[in-house]
Enzyme design. Structure first.
Site, PDB file in Angstrom:
ATOM      1  CB  ILE A 129      -0.986   0.022   1.188  1.00 54.65           C
ATOM      2  CG1 ILE A 129      -0.262  -0.071   2.528  1.00 54.65           C
ATOM      3  CG2 ILE A 129      -2.010  -1.078   1.072  1.00 54.65           C
ATOM      4  CD1 ILE A 129      -1.207  -0.008   3.735  1.00 54.65           C
ATOM      5  CG  ASP A 130      -0.018   4.153  -2.829  1.00 56.99           C
ATOM      6  OD1 ASP A 130       0.670   3.296  -3.419  1.00 56.99           O
ATOM      7  OD2 ASP A 130      -1.053   4.649  -3.300  1.00 56.99           O
ATOM      8  CE  LYS A 131       6.497   9.221   3.101  1.00 54.40           C
ATOM      9  NZ  LYS A 131       7.502  10.223   2.632  1.00 54.40           N
TER      10      LYS A 131
END
Length: 304
Positions: free
Chosen positions: A138-140
């Site tokens: 999952i994105d930062k």
């Protein structure tokens, strides 16, 4: 060593060389381009230039990419919220702002660094030494749940479920605007953006099918609180799909616009469910909405 040659299109006439390279050579940021220019690894018409060089239409830009050096992630004693763990896998509740695995510009302080310490190095090896145990990401600036494999057997079993779309992955988000329909499906292929290589977009060229199911949970004035379920798992899928239908995720400064008070998009991986790859048991976990998300909900409820 690779050489990537690109002809300058008319739209980039007058552009600085570092800007052109960052937008046209995959994996090269503007700061990395500036460093390569200082090292003589970027040429214009076979000549070395400075980062202030302005391009002309049909100039030939050559980027000399050195062979990659495989870095090995190092264990770091970083607190991590583990909500389930056994001998084969673990489920982590990742905070907003934490990068999942080391990459250019983020070699330390990542989830992988923390897991190597917690698991004493016992993570699956399928994705190599820089991404051990990472089955999906999952994105930062997305918070919430993801699964990490300790063994190669678990990794292969989980990856097969993702490929077969039998994983349960539900997100919650606040998006801009009000939805026309309370439920729906976004079925639109996603590929790399043709001019900005750090972004994804809906496109028919060099793309993969992408399907997102959505449901409106609450209307908040000019915003909407939503549940989104991934059928596929493409890079930035929810963020790209919501922009595509005209409702970018609140605070998404890549596909929408910044929102005062939060860094990045208001998107949370709320629920994850899967069949345990070794025991065959179905497991499902839910993450509480983080404080930043609850604060924005409260603010918008007061303003509607």
């Amino acid at each position: 060593m690779d050489k990537i040659e690109t002809a300058v299109a008319a739209e980039y006439a007058g552009a600085r060389i570092d800007k052109f390279v960052s937008e046209n050579v995959p994996g090269i940021s503007r700061s990395a381009a500036a460093k390569m220019l200082s090292e003589g690894s970027i040429l214009v018409n076979d000549r070395q230039v400075s980062k202030n060089c302005r391009l002309r239409t049909d100039d030939r830009v050559t980027a000399i990419i050195p062979d990659p050096v495989e870095l090995e992630a190092q264990a770091e004693n970083i607190p991590v919220n583990i909500i389930y763990e056994d001998d084969h896998l673990l489920v982590v509740d990742k905070p907003k702002g934490m990068v999942v695995h080391p990459a250019a510009g983020n070699y330390n302080g990542t989830l992988v660094n923390a897991l190597l310490y917690h698991c004493k190095g016992r993570l699956s090896s399928i994705n190599g030494v820089i991404r051990p145990g990472i089955v999906h990401r999952i994105d930062k600036n997305t918070s919430g749940l993801l699964i990490v494999a300790k063994t190669d057997e678990a990794h292969n079993g989980l990856a097969a479920q993702i490929k077969e779309h039998s994983f349960t992955r539900e997100y919650e988000a606040i998006v801009e605007g009000r939805m026309k329909d309370m439920t729906g499906v976004i079925d639109a292929p996603i590929g790399r953006h043709k001019t900005d290589r750090k972004k994804m977009c809906v496109t028919d060229k060099n793309s993969k099918n992408a399907v997102t199911h959505y449901e409106v949970l609450e209307e908040l004035g000019s915003y909407t609180y939503m549940k989104l379920r991934l059928e596929t798992g493409r890079t930035h899928q929810i963020r790209v799909h919501m922009k595509y239908i005209g409702h970018p995720v609140l605070g998404d400064d890549v596909y929408g616009k910044p929102y005062k008070g939060i860094d990045g998009q208001c998107l949370h991986a709320r629920k994850i469910g899967f069949i345990h790859p070794v025991t065959g048991e179905y497991l499902e976990f839910t993450s509480e909405l983080p404080e930043y998300f609850q604060n924005i909900l409260s603010k918008l409820r007061k303003c509607r």
